[in-house]
Design an enzyme around this catalytic site. Structure first.
Site, PDB file in Angstrom:
ATOM      1  N   ILE A   1       0.766  -1.149  -0.360  1.00 38.75           N
ATOM      2  CA  ILE A   1      -0.412  -0.475   0.275  1.00 38.75           C
ATOM      3  C   ILE A   1       0.490   1.163  -0.192  1.00 38.75           C
ATOM      4  O   ILE A   1       2.174   1.063   0.633  1.00 38.75           O
ATOM      5  CB  ILE A   1      -1.148  -0.446   1.272  1.00 38.75           C
ATOM      6  N   ASP A   2       0.220   2.116  -0.182  1.00 40.40           N
ATOM      7  CA  ASP A   2       1.615   3.670  -0.504  1.00 40.40           C
ATOM      8  C   ASP A   2       1.666   3.974   0.265  1.00 40.40           C
ATOM      9  O   ASP A   2       1.105   3.303   1.732  1.00 40.40           O
ATOM     10  CB  ASP A   2       0.504   4.689  -0.983  1.00 40.40           C
TER      11      ASP A   2
END
Length: 345
Positions: free
Chosen positions: A153-154
């Protein structure tokens, strides 16, 4: 962008390593190479790019160029340096992990916002992988040589990730993500009133042709420039000029929710990369402007949290489901909007 750990020999037989590689688009207008690379290399400053050019580290079609070189269509651009890319030099770091679940095969961690998942340009330490290799020995590599990582995930997205401890688990979990049988639900605060209670966004996602730090949806004749992506969304709560939504991923493209929500006109709140750090909806009152800026201070990142994660355990065959609370910064921001919405017609 490609990075390579394989050395490249130049005419002097000095070992150089490819850090970045680009091919200019066919519609590329003449543009100084330092400006071109600033749009494509994350966290790169113009000074750093100019210094690299001065050192003879920027090559176009196999020849070193100065920083004022004008990029032309189909130019092959490479940044070559004397050391391997830092992302391949993994250093264990004693960083605490919020472990939600752990057994001999895998663990589920709750990643805080601000932590990068794996080393990359500009972020060589303090990442989740640096923490993982400190706390766990012999994690299996994924197809990109990243220990334990099944998905990502970012940096500024918070929430749940599953980490594989064995080769068999890595293979099994990676297949579940590839086959789209894993369950992932995110909670996002987006600009505007999402009119439909629920919906599905389908749009091929690929790298933005003009800004390589963004992704975008490709349509019509350009559809082949992106990969298929499907996001299912559902409205949780309408809060006036913003909406709280749940997003379930059918595919897992980079920035998928951020790109898809922008595509339907509802950019994520305070998503700087995609323009959500501007006031996109609302009034012109200065009091409102102050309110939004206060919200930005409370939540200095995109309003996105990977809330639930579900998959089949590789050994037991049982369905596992995990849920993580919305973090404090995002919760406070939602609460402010909730209060604001009560006082607005």
């Amino acid at each position: 962008m490609n990075t390579s750990e394989y050395p490249i020999d130049d005419d002097n037989n000095d070992e150089l390593f490819e850090h970045h590689s680009f091919i200019a688009d066919k519609g590329q207008t003449p543009l100084r190479i330092d400006k071109y690379l600033m749009n494509r290399i994350e966290n790169a400053t113009r000074n750093k790019i100019q210094a690299a050019a001065k050192d003879g580290s920027i090559y176009v079609n196999g020849t070193p160029v100065k920083s004022n070189y004008k990029v032309k269509p189909f130019d092959e651009i490479k940044v070559l340096l004397e050391h391997p890319p830092y992302e391949y030099l993994l250093t264990p770091e004693d960083i605490p992990l919020d472990i939600v679940y752990e057994d001999d095969e895998l663990l589920v961690v709750n990643k805080p916002a601000g932590m990068v998942v794996h080393p990359g340009h500009g972020n060589y330490s303090g990442t989740l992988i640096n923490a993982l290799i400190y706390h766990f020995d012999n994690l299996p590599n994924n197809s990109s040589n990243r220990p334990g990582l099944v998905h990502r995930i970012d940096k500024d997205t918070s929430g749940l990730l599953v980490i594989a401890k064995t080769e068999q688990t890595m293979t099994h979990l990676s297949k579940q993500f590839f086959d789209k049988t894993s369950e992932r639900e995110y909670v996002a605060l987006v600009w505007g009133n999402v009119e439909e209670d629920r919906g599905t966004i389908e749009g091929h996602i690929g790298r933005h042709p003009k800004n390589r730090l963004q992704n975008t949806v490709f349509e019509g004749d350009d559809i082949d420039k992106g990969k298929p992506a499907v996001t299912h969304y559902k409205v949780i709560e309408r809060l006036g000029y913003v909406t709280l939504v749940s997003c379930k991923l059918e595919t897992g493209r980079t920035h998928q929710i951020r790109v898809h929500m922008k595509y339907i006109g509802h950019t994520l709140f305070n998503d700087e990369r995609y323009g959500g750090d501007q006031i996109l909806k609302g009034t012109t009152f200065s009091k409102y402007k102050q309110f939004v800026e206060n919200c930005f201070k409370i939540l200095p990142r995109q309003a996105l949290h990977a809330k639930t994660l579900g998959f089949v355990h590789p050994k037991t065959g049982k369905q596992l489901q995990f849920d993580s609370p919305i973090p404090e910064d995002m919760q406070q921001c939602i609460e402010k909007w909730r209060n604001y919405a009560k006082h607005v017609d």
